[in-house]
Design an enzyme around this catalytic site. Structure first.
Site, PDB file in Angstrom:
ATOM      1  N   ASN A 136      -4.268   3.912  -0.184  1.00  0.00           N
ATOM      2  CA  ASN A 136      -3.229   2.899  -0.383  1.00  0.00           C
ATOM      3  C   ASN A 136      -3.678   1.973  -1.522  1.00  0.00           C
ATOM      4  OD1 ASN A 136      -1.327   0.898  -0.252  1.00  0.00           O
ATOM      5  ND2 ASN A 136      -1.931   0.111   1.755  1.00  0.00           N
TER       6      ASN A 136
ATOM      7  N   LYS B 183      -1.983  -0.247  -2.926  1.00  0.00           N
ATOM      8  CA  LYS B 183      -1.287  -1.539  -2.878  1.00  0.00           C
ATOM      9  C   LYS B 183      -0.748  -1.864  -4.277  1.00  0.00           C
ATOM     10  CE  LYS B 183      -4.179  -2.746   0.999  1.00  0.00           C
ATOM     11  NZ  LYS B 183      -4.777  -3.760   1.818  1.00  0.00           N
TER      12      LYS B 183
ATOM     13  N   HIS C 124       3.395  -1.708   7.006  1.00  0.00           N
ATOM     14  CA  HIS C 124       2.039  -2.238   6.774  1.00  0.00           C
ATOM     15  C   HIS C 124       2.015  -3.718   7.162  1.00  0.00           C
ATOM     16  CE1 HIS C 124      -1.640  -3.506   4.802  1.00  0.00           C
ATOM     17  NE2 HIS C 124      -1.981  -2.228   4.760  1.00  0.00           N
TER      18      HIS C 124
ATOM     19  N   GLU D  14       0.720  -6.209   5.820  1.00  0.00           N
ATOM     20  CA  GLU D  14       0.977  -7.150   4.714  1.00  0.00           C
ATOM     21  C   GLU D  14       2.474  -7.359   4.523  1.00  0.00           C
ATOM     22  OE1 GLU D  14      -1.380  -5.216   1.706  1.00  0.00           O
ATOM     23  OE2 GLU D  14      -3.213  -5.860   2.713  1.00  0.00           O
TER      24      GLU D  14
ATOM     25  N   GLU E  55      -4.223  -0.083  12.650  1.00  0.00           N
ATOM     26  CA  GLU E  55      -4.843  -0.957  11.657  1.00  0.00           C
ATOM     27  C   GLU E  55      -4.984  -2.375  12.227  1.00  0.00           C
ATOM     28  OE1 GLU E  55      -4.702   0.588   7.482  1.00  0.00           O
ATOM     29  OE2 GLU E  55      -2.988  -0.717   7.668  1.00  0.00           O
TER      30      GLU E  55
ATOM     31  N   GLY F 123      -9.593  -5.284   4.848  1.00  0.00           N
ATOM     32  CA  GLY F 123     -10.210  -5.956   3.704  1.00  0.00           C
ATOM     33  C   GLY F 123     -11.315  -6.936   4.051  1.00  0.00           C
TER      34      GLY F 123
ATOM     35  N   SER G  85     -11.123  -1.447   6.570  1.00  0.00           N
ATOM     36  CA  SER G  85     -12.500  -1.477   6.067  1.00  0.00           C
ATOM     37  C   SER G  85     -13.248  -0.158   6.213  1.00  0.00           C
ATOM     38  CB  SER G  85     -13.282  -2.618   6.746  1.00  0.00           C
ATOM     39  OG  SER G  85     -12.729  -3.855   6.371  1.00  0.00           O
TER      40      SER G  85
HETATM   41  C1  PEP Z   1      -5.070  -1.360   4.439  1.00  0.00           C
HETATM   42  O1  PEP Z   1      -4.688  -2.354   3.813  1.00  0.00           O
HETATM   43  O2  PEP Z   1      -4.262  -0.565   4.967  1.00  0.00           O
HETATM   44  C2  PEP Z   1      -6.496  -1.135   4.545  1.00  0.00           C
HETATM   45  C3  PEP Z   1      -6.914  -0.268   5.426  1.00  0.00           C
HETATM   46  O3  PEP Z   1      -7.282  -1.858   3.703  1.00  0.00           O
HETATM   47  P1  PEP Z   1      -8.887  -1.837   3.646  1.00  0.00           P
HETATM   48  O4  PEP Z   1      -9.326  -0.408   3.685  1.00  0.00           O
HETATM   49  O5  PEP Z   1      -9.214  -2.511   2.357  1.00  0.00           O
HETATM   50  O6  PEP Z   1      -9.366  -2.599   4.834  1.00  0.00           O
END
Ligand code: PEP
Length: 257
Positions: free
Chosen positions: A8, A10, A97, A99, A167, A173, A208
């Site tokens: 992803n 983003k 997601h 976000e 998630e 992040g 992460s």
């Molecule tokens: C995400 O935003 O879906 C995500 C998993 O980000 P990260 O791997 O940076 O934690």
């Protein structure tokens, strides 16, 4: 066992960097056949067409980061529809997601409509669900996820394909990941829930994930891969996650032979 690993991006990258990324990944795949892992790239929608020309006919799949829940074509300024993604050769789209849920007020009902439109266009939705830090600390993780699934899947066609990404919002992040037992509990709950509703899903984890923790996370039973944000932005940090999936997939095959 085969795994799916989704990058992803983003709102990152340029046309040049996205093409370069695809080329780099493609070179690695030329030298290293993957037997146990499917790669899905989800760049910005405006970069998809450039990827299409590079990746069409290869084994790297690609998809959107979102799609329109209201219609497939028409007066929806700024939106991209499932049909438009499919027209570009996309076979997946991330939907719901955290976000988007948090920053754009995307509700569970809106997400439900997006899932329906995805399946109508034969796009496999990657539905994101998960709890925030407080909900986690107060022991409400499953209650929150069940609430999301109840509404998100209300109209879902039981014959369609879907992936569900667990998630935890507090993990995205931050470099923090839940314990394996906690991931296992959520995966088990989602699997039971889906079975109870006569639905099937591939269950993946996001938050992460890096080359350093991927192999350990794959010890979670019935986990079929990862949704990766930060570590997917460079091939050098994404590739070790793919290698971890390959290694674990190979181990499982050897054990069951
Ligand atoms: C995400 O935003 O879906 C995500 C998993 O980000 P990260 O791997 O940076 O934690």
């Amino acid at each position: 066992m085969t795994y799916t690993v989704i990058a992803n991006f983003k709102m990152n990258g340029t046309v040049g960097s996205t093409i370069e990324y695809g080329n780099e990944l493609f070179d690695l795949l030329f030298e290293n056949e993957l037997y146990n892992t499917t790669i899905v790239m989800a760049p910005s929608a405006i970069h998809l067409a450039y990827l299409q020309s590079r990746l069409i006919g290869t084994r790297i799949k690609y998809g959107g980061q979102d799609l329109c829940g209201q219609a497939q074509f028409g007066s929806h300024t700024g939106n991209t529809s499932a049909e438009q993604l499919a027209d570009l050769g996309c076979t997946y789209s991330i939907i719901g997601h955290s976000e988007r849920r948090k920053n754009l007020g995307e509700t569970d009902c809106i997400i439900s409509n997006k899932l329906s439109n995805a399946t109508l266009a034969r796009i496999t939705p990657i539905l994101c669900v998960g709890e925030d830090f407080t909900e986690n600390r107060e022991g409400h993780t499953w209650k929150v996820i069940k609430g999301q699934l109840d509404v998100n899947l209300a109209k879902f066609d039981s014959t369609a394909k879907i992936m569900i990404a667990y998630e935890p919002i507090w993990s995205i992040g931050t470099g923090k990941i839940p314990s394996l037992q906690d991931v296992q509990n959520v995966v088990d709950h989602i699997a039971d829930y889906m079975q109870g509703r006569g639905l099937q899903a591939e269950l993946i984890y996001g938050g992460s994930v890096t080359g350093a923790n991927a192999e350990e996370l794959l010890m979670v039973k019935n986990l079929s891969g990862f949704l990766v944000g930060g570590a997917s932005l460079k091939v050098s940090t994404f590739w070790p996650i793919i290698q971890a999936c390959e290694a674990v997939g190979k181990q499982i095959k050897t054990q069951s032979a």
